[in-house]
Motif scaffolding. Structure first.
Motif, short mmCIF file in Angstrom:
data_model
loop_
_atom_site.label_atom_id
_atom_site.label_comp_id
_atom_site.label_asym_id
_atom_site.label_seq_id
_atom_site.Cartn_x
_atom_site.Cartn_y
_atom_site.Cartn_z
N PHE A 43 7.24 -2.53 3.28
CA PHE A 43 6.95 -1.23 3.52
C PHE A 43 7.96 -1.02 4.82
O PHE A 43 8.71 -1.97 5.47
N SER A 52 -0.80 5.87 6.54
CA SER A 52 0.05 4.81 5.89
C SER A 52 0.01 5.21 4.38
O SER A 52 -0.88 5.86 3.83
N VAL A 53 1.08 4.85 3.55
CA VAL A 53 1.23 5.35 2.23
C VAL A 53 1.68 4.16 1.42
O VAL A 53 2.36 3.32 1.74
N VAL A 54 1.20 4.22 0.21
CA VAL A 54 1.44 3.41 -0.64
C VAL A 54 1.86 3.72 -1.97
O VAL A 54 1.62 4.94 -2.44
N ALA A 55 3.04 3.39 -2.73
CA ALA A 55 3.75 3.75 -4.00
C ALA A 55 2.43 3.96 -4.97
O ALA A 55 1.82 2.88 -5.31
N LEU A 101 -5.54 4.32 2.30
CA LEU A 101 -3.88 4.58 2.43
C LEU A 101 -3.56 6.02 1.55
O LEU A 101 -4.42 6.07 0.24
N VAL A 103 -1.41 7.88 -1.36
CA VAL A 103 -0.78 7.74 -2.27
C VAL A 103 0.75 8.31 -2.65
O VAL A 103 0.55 9.64 -2.37
N ARG A 106 7.22 6.62 -5.63
CA ARG A 106 8.40 5.77 -5.25
C ARG A 106 9.64 6.09 -4.86
O ARG A 106 10.39 5.78 -3.90
N LEU A 109 9.63 7.43 -1.53
CA LEU A 109 9.52 6.53 -0.56
C LEU A 109 11.06 5.59 -0.53
O LEU A 109 11.07 4.96 0.21
N ASP A 113 7.88 0.05 -1.31
CA ASP A 113 6.35 -0.24 -1.65
C ASP A 113 5.53 0.72 -1.03
O ASP A 113 4.25 0.94 -1.36
N GLY A 114 5.96 1.02 0.29
CA GLY A 114 4.83 2.13 1.18
C GLY A 114 5.69 2.12 2.32
O GLY A 114 6.60 1.74 2.94
#
Length: 296
Positions: A43, A52-55, A101, A103, A106, A109, A113-114
Motif C-alpha cells: 500500500f 483507506s482504499v483497497v483495489a 475500506l 474500494v 487499481r 491506484l 494494492d491500496g
C-alpha cells in the motif's frame, strides 16, 4: 470522506504490479508492506485521505465483506464508492481489527494494492523515506529530541487530526506556509506524486506557466477511482516551510473539487506532495504529537 487526492494519470499506462522490495512506487510515493486478511500486500501512505482504499480486484480474493456505500471527495469531484470490511489489517505498529475500506481502481491506484489513510494512521508515527533504499515505517508516537551531536532538524507543528467523522479540513495535516512572503496553507499529501495548488495560491505567488514535454494541454490528475481532470503545470518560487526556503517548485494548478470541499478555494493553498517532501532526507510525521520533523 476524503481519499487519494492525487496521482498522475499520464503515468498509469501499462501499470505493473507493485513489488514487495520496492520502497517507492513508480511515481515516487512511499510504500509499506501491509498484511490484509492474512495476505501480504503493498500500500501507499496517503496523509491527505481520511479513508483507506483497497483495489477492487482484491475484494473477492480476500473475502472482504460489503459494508455499504459512501461519497469520496477527491481532486476530481464527489465520487460514490463501495465500502468493504476487513477482518484485520496490519503494518508495523499499525494493528487494526474490523477495518472499513473504500474500494478503488487499481489503475487509479497506479498499480498498488491500496492506500493507508488517516483513519488508520491516526495516533501513529510515520518515518517517511523518499530517497535511497531505506523503506518507510509506521511506528508508535514518541518524544524525539535532537541530540548534542545531531544536526538540528526543522520542525513544524500541526493540530493532530481528530476522528474522521469531524469536519474534513480539521482532519488533515495542515501547516502554515509563506509563499513569496504571503501566508498560505499547506496540506501534507503523501499520496500525491506532484504538489497541487489552487488559483488563489497561483495568484498570490505570481506563479508562471511551466513548459513540460508532452504537456501542451496540461497534465491529467487522477483519483483512486480512475476519474481524471486536467491541470496546468506551473512554477512557484520562494516557498518557506518550517524555516526551509524552496525555490522554483514545479506544481500542477487547477480549480480542483477538493479545495472547495475543504473550504479553502479562496485561500492560497498547496497540497504538498512527495515531489516536495522528497527534497528532504526523511520526513517524520507524528500524528499523535502533531509534529513534522524535516531531516536534511
Amino acid at each position: 470522506m476524503l481519499a487519494g487526492l492525487a496521482g498522475l494519470a499520464a503515468l498509469t499506462a501499462g501499470v505493473p504490479p507493485a513489488r514487495a522490495q520496492d520502497p517507492l512506487d513508480r511515481v515516487g510515493r512511499s510504500t509499506v508492506p501491509v498484511r490484509l486478511n492474512g495476505r501480504d500486500l503493498i500500500f501507499a501512505l496517503d496523509t491527505a485521505a481520511t479513508a483507506s482504499v483497497v483495489a477492487s480486484d482484491l475484494v473477492d480474493q480476500l473475502g472482504l465483506r460489503p459494508a455499504g456505500r459512501t461519497t469520496m471527495h477527491t481532486v476530481v469531484g464527489a465520487e460514490p464508492v463501495d465500502l468493504v470490511m476487513a477482518d484485520a489489517i496490519s503494518s508495523g505498529a499499525l494493528q487494526r481489527v474490523g477495518a472499513r475500506l473504500a474500494v478503488g481502481d487499481r489503475r487509479g491506484l497506479i498499480g498498488l494494492d491500496g492506500l493507508i489513510g488517516l483513519d488508520l494512521l491516526a495516533g501513529q508515527r510515520v518515518d517517511l523515506r523518499l530517497r535511497g533504499r531505506r523503506g518507510t515505517t509506521i511506528g508508535r508516537s514518541r518524544l524525539d529530541s535532537d541530540s548534542f551531536l545531531q544536526a538540528e532538524r526543522p520542525r513544524v507543528t500541526f493540530s493532530p487530526p481528530p476522528a474522521p467523522a469531524d469536519a474534513p479540513a480539521r482532519g488533515l495535516i495542515t501547516l502554515q506556509m509563506l509563499v513569496r512572503g504571503r501566508p498560505a496553507k499547506g496540506v501534507v499529501d503523501t499520496g500525491a506524486a506532484v504538489s497541487l495548488i489552487n488559483p488563489a495560491l497561483a495568484d498570490a505567488a505570481g506563479a508562471r506557466p511551466l513548459s513540460l514535454p508532452g504537456a501542451e494541454d496540461g497534465h491529467a490528475v487522477q483519483s483512486p477511482t480512475g476519474a481524471a481532470i486536467t491541470a496546468l503545470p506551473m512554477s512557484v518560487s520562494s516557498v518557506r516551510m518550517g524555516g526551509m526556503l524552496m525555490d522554483r517548485l514545479g506544481v500542477l494548478m487547477g480549480d480542483f473539487h477538493i479545495f472547495g470541499h475543504l473550504g479553502l478555494a479562496d485561500e492560497p493553498t498547496m497540497l504538498i506532495g512527495v515531489d516536495v517532501l522528497g527534497v528532504f532526507e526523511g520526513v517524520i510525521i507524528d500524528l499523535d504529537r502533531g509534529e513534522l520533523i524535516l531531516e536534511i
